[in-house]
Design a protein around this motif. Structure first.
Motif, PDB file in Angstrom:
ATOM      1  N   ALA A 354      50.416  10.847 -39.196  1.00 39.46           N
ATOM      2  CA  ALA A 354      49.625   9.912 -40.002  1.00 39.46           C
ATOM      3  C   ALA A 354      48.493   9.317 -39.170  1.00 39.46           C
ATOM      4  N   ASP A 355      48.789   8.982 -37.915  1.00 34.43           N
ATOM      5  CA  ASP A 355      47.764   8.430 -37.033  1.00 34.43           C
ATOM      6  C   ASP A 355      46.700   9.474 -36.726  1.00 34.43           C
ATOM      7  N   GLN A 356      47.127  10.719 -36.522  1.00 34.45           N
ATOM      8  CA  GLN A 356      46.183  11.787 -36.210  1.00 34.45           C
ATOM      9  C   GLN A 356      45.296  12.123 -37.398  1.00 34.45           C
ATOM     10  N   GLU A 357      45.872  12.175 -38.596  1.00 35.74           N
ATOM     11  CA  GLU A 357      45.153  12.684 -39.764  1.00 35.74           C
ATOM     12  C   GLU A 357      44.392  11.603 -40.532  1.00 35.74           C
ATOM     13  N   MET A 358      44.875  10.381 -40.502  1.00 38.92           N
ATOM     14  CA  MET A 358      44.217   9.309 -41.262  1.00 38.92           C
ATOM     15  C   MET A 358      44.229   8.018 -40.458  1.00 38.92           C
ATOM     16  N   GLY A 359      43.829   8.163 -39.196  1.00 36.28           N
ATOM     17  CA  GLY A 359      43.923   7.057 -38.248  1.00 36.28           C
ATOM     18  C   GLY A 359      43.124   5.827 -38.619  1.00 36.28           C
TER      19      GLY A 359
END
Length: 678
Positions: A354-359
């Motif tokens: 989630a942090d990587q894709e929609m940080g």
């Protein structure tokens, strides 16, 4: 900490508790936060300061089975994961309205945690993509499918991103880089040492497993796996080494698209840009040899081999979105390079995703709850003080002419400073997140990322944009923006503690700030001017003196041995080593401006100067598994942590004074031989 995205630290992370004692708060408005119990007093500071500062902790520390290492970065990263986990759980249970930030991040997390749905879907989500590969009959159709992948989130064989033109830094340009390999770098395909052979064998097992999971019989899968390895071995011959990739001039090759299409018609550059809907006049081809080789290999290799390679890439790149059998196969392959014993808990994997894709969606929730304005103000103060200290150091340099000093100070004074989180958040309005399909969500975000990136082609650089999410435990310097960036994630204990004494903060986050500043003046960053353009601003004589000094750093670090007679690679790690040496010196000078440094009052039995060096050494306390360290020595531009501490200290006179280091001590370097650059 280097070129795009330049990262300050190898992404690895460990735990040590703050030791609060009777002296806390005495003689200072800030409360000390320092682990006295981790010090090993049986080690002489002048022999190995890293072990002196961290030895007891290292003897007691154990790497968790689900980690490849342990230490300061790891523990902070794990703490951040827990905070993000809570935010995602709350968002998922909030019943938020469709299209809101809470709905998108909450439902994304829920879809990733719904492993029953993922298992039930099986291979179905990726089958249409594999069917497209099956339908290809020649290399021209094959390249059409490759091009299409850059609009659907399935790009392959063409390293592609959009970034500032390094010689016209205010405008964006398409950039193409070498790719096509599964192993960390080219030498893994040909070297005969046991680690390289094991890596190739692991790749064969991985590819075979993926093909079996995709429906092939065991014999066919094994044959195809060998074929993919052979193809990648051929591709690797065209790749540049990790050291060569550090040369900005070598990797800047601006070309007209029309010329490129004539030179490499089999890649069909015109078709690529037509497919993605862009019409640039020129592009930067970072490594032309790779694309020349690809152009020649496309008609020269059987189409079935290219199709097999593409299927393998599609399967491995989507493994995290597919059933557990695919994820297990991926983990088994990665173990070869990490040494990790078991996979992380599922929730950690999805929080990280989630942090990587929609940080910048999740980041909005994170900074609202976990980053204070007081912390930002304290960081502003630290950055300002280090900038002043660096300017003073430049003026005192005995090897640089006045004209070059003026340009250096002009560059330093134009640093763009970003702290905590972006002033302007990215927009995800075009992304629909479905709680019932993790695969679809992953691909929707990939399509969004490609669309956002392609939309920048030919447009001015948005200097407000960040290359890391707010919760990231890291920092970077970006030469084309001439910016230093410190996400909220790293602005926490043990790197930064608003309640700690100045010695600890300047030795910790202060050194990180100085490190990033120095990247603007390391062997790479020094080639970019104040406006971020790849352009010489040095006199010939100053540049020659600078290169002589950097050569001494290469020699020093080449002499460091890790294990099995494996050495640190001085050329690969040169930029980071220069930044470590400079960062320590700048942080020290800035610390000397504080009341604590002037007071000489002891805390925990240590002078302010000693606490500065101990604070510095303890933020780098990490241990790695052997497999991780072997790979790091081959590809990581950062030196192992012991040498990130001992290397700079051995060159720094105030350290000798603070701990009475004398000739005969193992860290001792004669004064006229110490590396003194910035």
């Amino acid at each position: 900490m280097k070129t795009r995205p330049s990262v300050v630290i190898a992404a690895s992370l460990l735990l040590f508790a703050a030791c609060k004692n009777k002296n806390a708060g005495q003689g200072t408005a800030r409360q000390p936060a320092f682990d006295v119990s981790g010090i090993d007093a049986t080690v002489k500071p002048g022999d190995n300061f890293f072990l002196y500062a961290n030895g007891k902790w290292m003897k007691a520390a154990k790497i968790p089975d689900d980690q490849s290492g342990w230490g300061s970065f790891y523990t902070l990263y794990q703490d951040n994961l827990k905070q993000l986990h809570t935010l995602l759980e709350e968002a998922g249970a909030s019943g938020a309205e469709k299209g809101t930030t809470e709905q998108k991040v909450g439902d994304y997390y829920a879809s990733g945690m719904d492993t029953l749905a993922i298992e039930k879907a099986g291979l179905k989500p990726i089958q249409p993509l594999l069917a497209k590969v099956d339908a290809v009959s020649d290399y021209k159709q094959f390249m059409n499918l490759v091009h299409e992948g850059y609009t659907t989130g399935n790009g392959d064989l063409m390293g592609f991103y959009v970034f500032a033109d390094e010689k016209n830094s205010r405008m964006n340009i398409p950039v193409f880089t070498q790719t096509g390999l599964s192993l960390p770098e080219k030498d893994y395909y040909t070297k005969g040492d046991s680690a390289s052979v094991a890596a190739r064998n692991a790749m064969i097992r991985y590819a075979s497993k993926l093909f079996v999971l995709a429906g092939q019989d065991t014999a066919t899968a094994a044959k195809n796996a060998q074929a993919v390895l052979a193809l990648e071995t051929e591709i690797a011959k065209s790749h540049r080494s990790p050291v060569e990739l550090r040369n900005p001039q070598l990797n800047y090759n601006k070309m007209a698209v029309s010329d490129l299409h004539k030179q490499q018609p089999n890649i069909n550059w015109t078709g690529f840009f037509n497919t993605i809907g862009a019409k640039p006049d020129s592009v930067n081809v970072g490594q032309p040899d790779y694309f020349a080789a690809l152009n020649n290999m496309l008609p020269g290799k059987p189409i079935e081999l290219w199709k097999t390679k593409l299927k393998y890439d599609y399967l491995r790149n989507s493994a995290g979105l597919l059933p557990k059998s695919f994820r297990d196969a991926s983990f088994a392959f990665k173990q070869t390079f990490s040494g990790q014993k078991v996979q992380e808990d599922r929730w950690k994997t999805i929080v990280n995703a989630a942090d990587q894709e929609m940080g910048e969606l999740l980041g909005q929730l994170y900074v609202k709850k976990h980053f204070t304005e007081d912390a930002k103000k304290r960081m502003d103060e630290l950055v300002s003080n280090l900038q002043k200290a660096f300017a003073a150091r430049i003026q005192k340099l005995d090897w640089m002419s006045d004209s070059t000093k003026q340009r250096a100070n002009a560059k330093l004074n134009t640093f763009l400073k970003k702290i905590g989180y972006p002033e302007k958040w990215k927009n995800y309005d075009d992304v629909t997140i479905d709680r019932n399909s993790f695969y679809a969500n992953g691909k929707a975000l990939a399509v969004h990322g490609q669309k956002e990136m392609i939309g920048k082609i030919g447009k001015p650089v948005d200097r407000s944009e960040w290359m890391m999410s707010p919760p990231t435990v890291n920092a970077y310097y970006n030469p084309t923006n001439n910016e230093i960036v410190f996400p909220a994630g790293i602005l926490q204990y043990p790197f930064f503690n608003p309640n700690a004494d100045d010695a600890i903060n300047y030795g910790g986050i202060g050194m990180v700030i100085g490190h990033e500043m120095t990247h603007g003046f390391d062997d790479q960053g020094s080639q970019y001017d104040a406006a971020g353009n790849l352009q010489n601003w040095w006199t010939k004589e100053d540049n020659e003196r600078f290169k002589a000094k950097t050569a001494a750093v290469v020699k020093q670090y080449n002499g460091y041995t890790v294990f099995d007679s494996l050495h640190v690679k001085g050329e690969l790690t040169l930029g980071e080593n220069i930044a470590d040496i400079g960062g320590l010196a700048i942080a020290w000078d800035a610390f000397q401006m504080t009341d604590q440094a002037k007071s000489k009052d002891k805390i925990d039995g240590f002078t302010p100067d000693q606490r500065f060096f101990l604070g510095f050494a303890q933020v780098w306390r990490l241990i790695n598994r052997d497999e991780t360290m072997r790979m790091r020595l081959n590809v990581d531009p950062h030196s192992p942590e012991m040498f990130r501490v001992n290397g700079p200290l051995a060159n720094f006179d105030p350290f000798y004074t603070a701990f009475n280091v004398t000739e005969g001590d193992k860290l001792y370097i004669k004064p006229d031989q110490r590396a003194r650059i910035w």
